[in-house]
Scaffold this motif. Structure first.
Motif, PDB file in Angstrom:
ATOM      1  N   ILE A  43       0.809  -1.204   0.000  1.00 34.37           N
ATOM      2  CA  ILE A  43       0.000   0.000   0.000  1.00 34.37           C
ATOM      3  C   ILE A  43       0.849   1.264   0.000  1.00 34.37           C
ATOM      4  N   HIS A  44       2.034   1.197   0.617  1.00 37.19           N
ATOM      5  CA  HIS A  44       2.923   2.352   0.607  1.00 37.19           C
ATOM      6  C   HIS A  44       3.335   2.722  -0.814  1.00 37.19           C
ATOM      7  N   TYR A  73       1.615   1.688  -3.899  1.00 36.19           N
ATOM      8  CA  TYR A  73       0.574   2.047  -4.861  1.00 36.19           C
ATOM      9  C   TYR A  73      -0.209   3.307  -4.476  1.00 36.19           C
ATOM     10  N   ARG A  74      -0.064   3.786  -3.242  1.00 38.62           N
ATOM     11  CA  ARG A  74      -0.707   5.045  -2.876  1.00 38.62           C
ATOM     12  C   ARG A  74       0.229   6.244  -3.048  1.00 38.62           C
ATOM     13  N   THR A  76       2.317   9.155  -4.843  1.00 36.09           N
ATOM     14  CA  THR A  76       2.019  10.012  -6.004  1.00 36.09           C
ATOM     15  C   THR A  76       3.304  10.704  -6.455  1.00 36.09           C
ATOM     16  N   TYR A 103       4.370  11.010   5.737  1.00 34.15           N
ATOM     17  CA  TYR A 103       3.804   9.993   4.839  1.00 34.15           C
ATOM     18  C   TYR A 103       3.875   8.614   5.492  1.00 34.15           C
ATOM     19  N   MET A 141       0.113   7.402   6.263  1.00 35.59           N
ATOM     20  CA  MET A 141      -0.360   6.831   5.012  1.00 35.59           C
ATOM     21  C   MET A 141      -1.382   5.714   5.205  1.00 35.59           C
ATOM     22  N   LYS A 192      -6.994   5.897   6.624  1.00 36.24           N
ATOM     23  CA  LYS A 192      -7.902   6.148   5.501  1.00 36.24           C
ATOM     24  C   LYS A 192      -8.205   7.632   5.318  1.00 36.24           C
ATOM     25  N   HIS A 199      -4.973  12.430   3.429  1.00 38.24           N
ATOM     26  CA  HIS A 199      -5.083  12.872   2.042  1.00 38.24           C
ATOM     27  C   HIS A 199      -3.684  13.034   1.447  1.00 38.24           C
ATOM     28  N   ARG A 239      -2.101   9.240  -7.963  1.00 38.49           N
ATOM     29  CA  ARG A 239      -1.467   8.022  -7.453  1.00 38.49           C
ATOM     30  C   ARG A 239      -0.678   7.310  -8.538  1.00 38.49           C
ATOM     31  N   ASP A 280      -5.316   0.197  -6.669  1.00 47.69           N
ATOM     32  CA  ASP A 280      -5.270  -0.764  -5.566  1.00 47.69           C
ATOM     33  C   ASP A 280      -4.935  -2.175  -6.033  1.00 47.69           C
ATOM     34  N   ARG A 327      -1.555  -4.265  -5.870  1.00 47.91           N
ATOM     35  CA  ARG A 327      -1.059  -4.891  -4.645  1.00 47.91           C
ATOM     36  C   ARG A 327      -0.420  -6.255  -4.933  1.00 47.91           C
TER      37      ARG A 327
END
Length: 366
Positions: free
Chosen positions: A57-58, A60-61, A63, A78, A82, A85, A88, A93, A97, A100
């Protein structure tokens, strides 16, 4: 302390040198997804020994905008927020998701973990979503932007020698041979004679078959025939072939190499096809070569078919594997102690005539 900030582009630039040709699953280690994954390890400080870990998740989230925020405070924010939820993240991105799985299964488990670049926590249940991956500490040091030129080269070589597995190092060493020797490839035959083949990947594989495979798997090896694209009859031991009753006539179905093992009571004939890009032992080639040995009065139990490749990662292997004949063997010069049998029929024990079995460092007929 966080590692020095490095852009993902710098990471991408250095990865092909750190993981050279011959490393298992190299593509998973050097592609853009891998570069951005390693960048994120460095960005959040998920380094071995720090008790900080990364999850897919670090990555693919992340940017583009966030990745350019290079201060320690911005990077720590971050890392700390991160997973919330409500946090922001500015910018578009990097990945959706559903990336993963490729990050976890390909980049990490099938790529970076296998070569020792990433460690995985063993105390986190497999069903848990908790971050569990950390970047090898010494590897992290290789992405210091201040490390350049000869100092960088020496650091990379030191990391490879310390961290890559012995088998991976052997594979790299063997495949690096393909970049050397522009004047030709010298091959020493079991008889002691030496022949120089034209430079190229096929000649390097032929050299390995004669000098390495034959000594490891045959009791009393000899070379009956060795061809190359520039000289179809580079070596032909007519005297030895005649002595065992094999009439070798140059034609299109002959393979690159014909070896003989004089150790057994009944000589063993090994037809070897060397594959750099194409030309494996197919069922049609197998039938044509059986015609040659049938004519010479050899039992089919005395005949073995082998296709030799540089490495399991080579394009030639991936291209030709689906056409390999059943009952034939495969050998990789990067893994010289191992051999693969394409066994026809069920059961785990080969029962057909002509099958080889491991006997110490040699192969013998069953």
């Amino acid at each position: 302390m966080l590692p020095k900030y490095a852009t993902w582009e710098l990471v991408a630039e250095r990865l092909p040198t750190i993981f050279p040709e011959g490393i298992a699953q190299r593509n998973y280690c050097i592609r853009e997804l891998s570069a951005k994954t390693i960048f994120t390890f460095l960005y959040i400080g998920a380094i071995e020994g720090t008790d900080v870990y990364l999850g897919p998740i670090h990555v693919y989230r992340m940017t583009d905008r966030q990745s350019k925020m290079s201060s320690d405070d911005e990077r720590l924010a971050y890392r700390s927020n991160m997973l919330k939820k409500s946090f922001h993240i500015e910018g578009v991105r990097w990945y959706a998701d559903n990336t993963r799985e490729p990050i976890r299964d390909e980049t990490l488990r099938e790529g970076l973990i296998i070569v020792g670049a990433v460690v995985e926590r063993t105390d986190v249940p497999t069903t848990s979503s908790r971050p569990r991956y950390a970047l090898n500490k010494d590897l992290a040091d290789l992405f210091d932007p201040a490390l350049k030129d000869s100092a960088l080269t020496q650091a990379i070589l030191a990391w490879q020698a310390k961290n890559l597995t012995p088998s991976a190092l052997a594979r790299v060493s063997l495949l690096r041979m393909g970049t050397a020797g522009k004047t030709g490839v010298p091959v020493q035959f079991p008889s002691g004679d030496t022949r120089t083949l034209s430079p190229g990947p096929s000649s390097l594989i032929s050299k390995a078959v004669v000098e390495v495979f034959a000594s490891r798997f045959l009791k009393q090896p000899g070379v009956l025939w060795l061809s190359e694209s520039s000289n179809k009859v580079a070596v032909q031991d007519v005297k030895l072939a005649t002595a065992i009753g094999l009439d070798i006539v140059a034609k299109k179905d002959l393979p690159d190499l014909i070896l003989v093992d004089l150790g057994p009571v009944d000589p063993l004939i090994i037809f070897v096809e060397v594959v750099a890009t194409d030309g494996a032992i197919t069922p049609r080639r197998q039938r044509a070569l059986f015609e040659l040995t049938d004519k010479g009065g050899f039992e089919r139990s005395q005949v073995v078919f082998l296709t030799a490749y540089a490495d399991r990662e080579s394009p030639g292997f991936k291209k030709t594997i689906t056409g390999l004949a059943w009952g034939a063997y495969v050998w990789f010069m990067s893994e010289p102690d191992n051999i693969v049998l394409f066994q026809e029929g069920g059961g785990l024990t080969p029962k057909s005539a002509g099958v080889l079995s491991m006997n110490g460092d040699e192969l013998a007929l069953l």
